[in-house]
Each structure stands twice: as structure tokens, then as C-alpha cells.
Design an enzyme around this catalytic site. Sequence first.
Site, PDB file in Angstrom:
ATOM      1  N   CYS A   8       0.818  -1.225   0.000  1.00 28.48           N
ATOM      2  CA  CYS A   8       0.000   0.000   0.000  1.00 28.48           C
ATOM      3  C   CYS A   8       0.851   1.274   0.000  1.00 28.48           C
ATOM      4  CB  CYS A   8      -0.920  -0.003   1.222  1.00 28.48           C
ATOM      5  SG  CYS A   8      -2.263   1.182   1.038  1.00 28.48           S
ATOM      6  N   ASP A 127      -6.497  -3.509  11.239  1.00 28.85           N
ATOM      7  CA  ASP A 127      -5.351  -2.612  11.437  1.00 28.85           C
ATOM      8  C   ASP A 127      -5.269  -2.239  12.916  1.00 28.85           C
ATOM      9  OD1 ASP A 127      -3.255  -0.864  10.996  1.00 28.85           O
ATOM     10  OD2 ASP A 127      -4.447   0.645   9.917  1.00 28.85           O
TER      11      ASP A 127
HETATM   12  O1  LIG Z   1      -0.982   4.380   4.447  1.00 32.01           O
HETATM   13  C1  LIG Z   1      -1.527   5.365   4.970  1.00 32.01           C
HETATM   14  O2  LIG Z   1      -0.947   6.446   5.075  1.00 32.01           O
HETATM   15  C2  LIG Z   1      -2.908   5.244   5.510  1.00 32.01           C
HETATM   16  C3  LIG Z   1      -3.583   6.403   5.839  1.00 32.01           C
HETATM   17  C4  LIG Z   1      -4.852   6.346   6.363  1.00 32.01           C
HETATM   18  C5  LIG Z   1      -5.467   5.123   6.543  1.00 32.01           C
HETATM   19  C6  LIG Z   1      -4.807   3.950   6.228  1.00 32.01           C
HETATM   20  C7  LIG Z   1      -3.524   3.986   5.709  1.00 32.01           C
HETATM   21  N1  LIG Z   1      -2.826   2.836   5.387  1.00 32.01           N
HETATM   22  C8  LIG Z   1      -3.256   1.522   5.695  1.00 32.01           C
HETATM   23  O3  LIG Z   1      -2.976   1.220   7.043  1.00 32.01           O
HETATM   24  C9  LIG Z   1      -2.708  -0.155   7.209  1.00 32.01           C
HETATM   25  C10 LIG Z   1      -1.482  -0.383   8.060  1.00 32.01           C
HETATM   26  O4  LIG Z   1      -0.349   0.201   7.530  1.00 32.01           O
HETATM   27  P1  LIG Z   1       1.122   0.000   8.138  1.00 32.01           P
HETATM   28  O5  LIG Z   1       1.738  -1.154   7.381  1.00 32.01           O
HETATM   29  O6  LIG Z   1       1.008  -0.260   9.591  1.00 32.01           O
HETATM   30  O7  LIG Z   1       1.824   1.272   7.831  1.00 32.01           O
HETATM   31  C11 LIG Z   1      -2.597  -0.731   5.801  1.00 32.01           C
HETATM   32  O8  LIG Z   1      -3.811  -1.409   5.543  1.00 32.01           O
HETATM   33  C12 LIG Z   1      -2.537   0.458   4.897  1.00 32.01           C
HETATM   34  O9  LIG Z   1      -3.257   0.164   3.717  1.00 32.01           O
END
Ligand SMILES: O=C(O)c1ccccc1N[C@@H]1O[C@H](COP(=O)(O)O)[C@@H](O)[C@H]1O
Length: 210
Positions: A8, A127
Site C-alpha cells: 500500500c 489494522d
Molecule cells: O498508508 C496510509 O498512510 C494510511 C492512511 C490512512 C489510513 C490507512 C492507511 N494505510 C493503511 O494502514 C494499514 C497499516 O499500515 P502499516 O503497514 O502499519 O503502515 C494498511 O492497511 C494500509 O493500507
Amino acid sequence: MRTRIKICGLRDPGHAKLAAQEGADAIGLVFHAASPRAISIEDAMRVAAAVPPFVMTVGLFVDAPESEIRRVLERVPLDLLQFHGNETPGECERFGKPFLRAVRMEEGVDLVEYAHRFSSAKALLLDAHVPGVPGGTGHRFDWGRIPRELPIPIVLSGGLDSGNVGQAIRETRPWAVDVSSGVEGQRGVKDPAKITAFIRSVQREDVRPA
Ligand SMILES: O=C(O)c1ccccc1N[C@@H]1O[C@H](COP(=O)(O)O)[C@@H](O)[C@H]1O
């Protein structure tokens, strides 16, 4: 079973191509202005154009107005929507597109209840809950809180990286894993070597004898 992989917060077409070549099943584009990974519609079109066939392009939104999402959909070929705010089932369904519903794992979350309320979702994406930040924090949550049997596929996310994703898969057996912070060199900037290492870790775990 093969664990599907979503990378992502990509903003560079080259990184999207690399992720797909290494074995990613989906790449995520973040349409949330406050995120360090926020992408413009023009850049999203460029990244989406670099994604080869049979790899999904996912659009991530956080409580975005309907008009904003429709504006993105008019120009960026998204295969799947990811709702990461407090959207209701109706708000997720109104685009007629398959979607993931994110669940921030705050104290007391009832995933069985969520699964029933969002039964039209393709999966629940779990998450970590960090107050004041919608996601992409690089924080983990207690994987032991995920019930063994849920009537909907699970996408595990939150603080995953190449070092812990194998254990995460062993413990939770998710349909897919999703990573953002764990494949970055600095906040918001993807590191190609970390993308490759993450995908390899998932692939290694998938072929490990039980
Ligand atoms: O990636 C981002 O900045 C984000 C912003 C707002 C909501 C979700 C976001 N990302 C998603 O969050 C999870 C966990 O990410 P991490 O690997 O802990 O950084 C993942 O599903 C991203 O798609």
C-alpha cells in the site's frame, strides 16, 4: 493456501511494477490528503497504468465525500475500494464496486458483529488502533484477538514487515496481508529492497511445511 499480498501507499510507477513482478497481488493508492503517502489523481493514473493485468489496483479512502470518490473513479481504474474511516455499509456499497472495510482494533471491537454488519464487503482489513491516526501507523495489534472462525475473509495489516509477517501468517492464517510502513526506508517513501524482502517472506511462509 497462498497468502495474497497487498503493498500500500505506492506513488512511483516503477515501484508498482516491481511489486507486481515480485509477486504482489494488489497495490494500494492512498487518496487521503493527511497521509504521508497521499497521491494526486494524475500520479495515481500513472501508477495504475504501470500495473500489469491480474494485479489489482486498490483505492484507499478515509471518510471521503462521495463526490471526491466519484471524481477519482472517473479517472483512475480502481478494481477495489478500501474504506479506512467510519463509513457505514451503505456508504461503502454506493459505488457498486467491490470493497474492503478496515477495522481499527480498538479495545472491545467485536469482529463477529462487524462481519455481519459488513457482509457485503469482500473482506475485513484489520489494522492497529492508534488514537487520532486513521491508519498506516506501522503499529501492530494483538493478533490473538482475531477469532479463528469468521464468516468473511481477513486481510491482516498493521506494523507488518519482512521480519514478522511469517509469524503473523502462522498465527492468524489470513486471506491476505497488507503493508505500508514496513516497506519504507523513510516515512512515505518506499524502499524497493524492502518490498522484495516482504514478498519473499510471505512466499517462504506459504511453502513452509506445517
Ligand atoms: O498508508 C496510509 O498512510 C494510511 C492512511 C490512512 C489510513 C490507512 C492507511 N494505510 C493503511 O494502514 C494499514 C497499516 O499500515 P502499516 O503497514 O502499519 O503502515 C494498511 O492497511 C494500509 O493500507
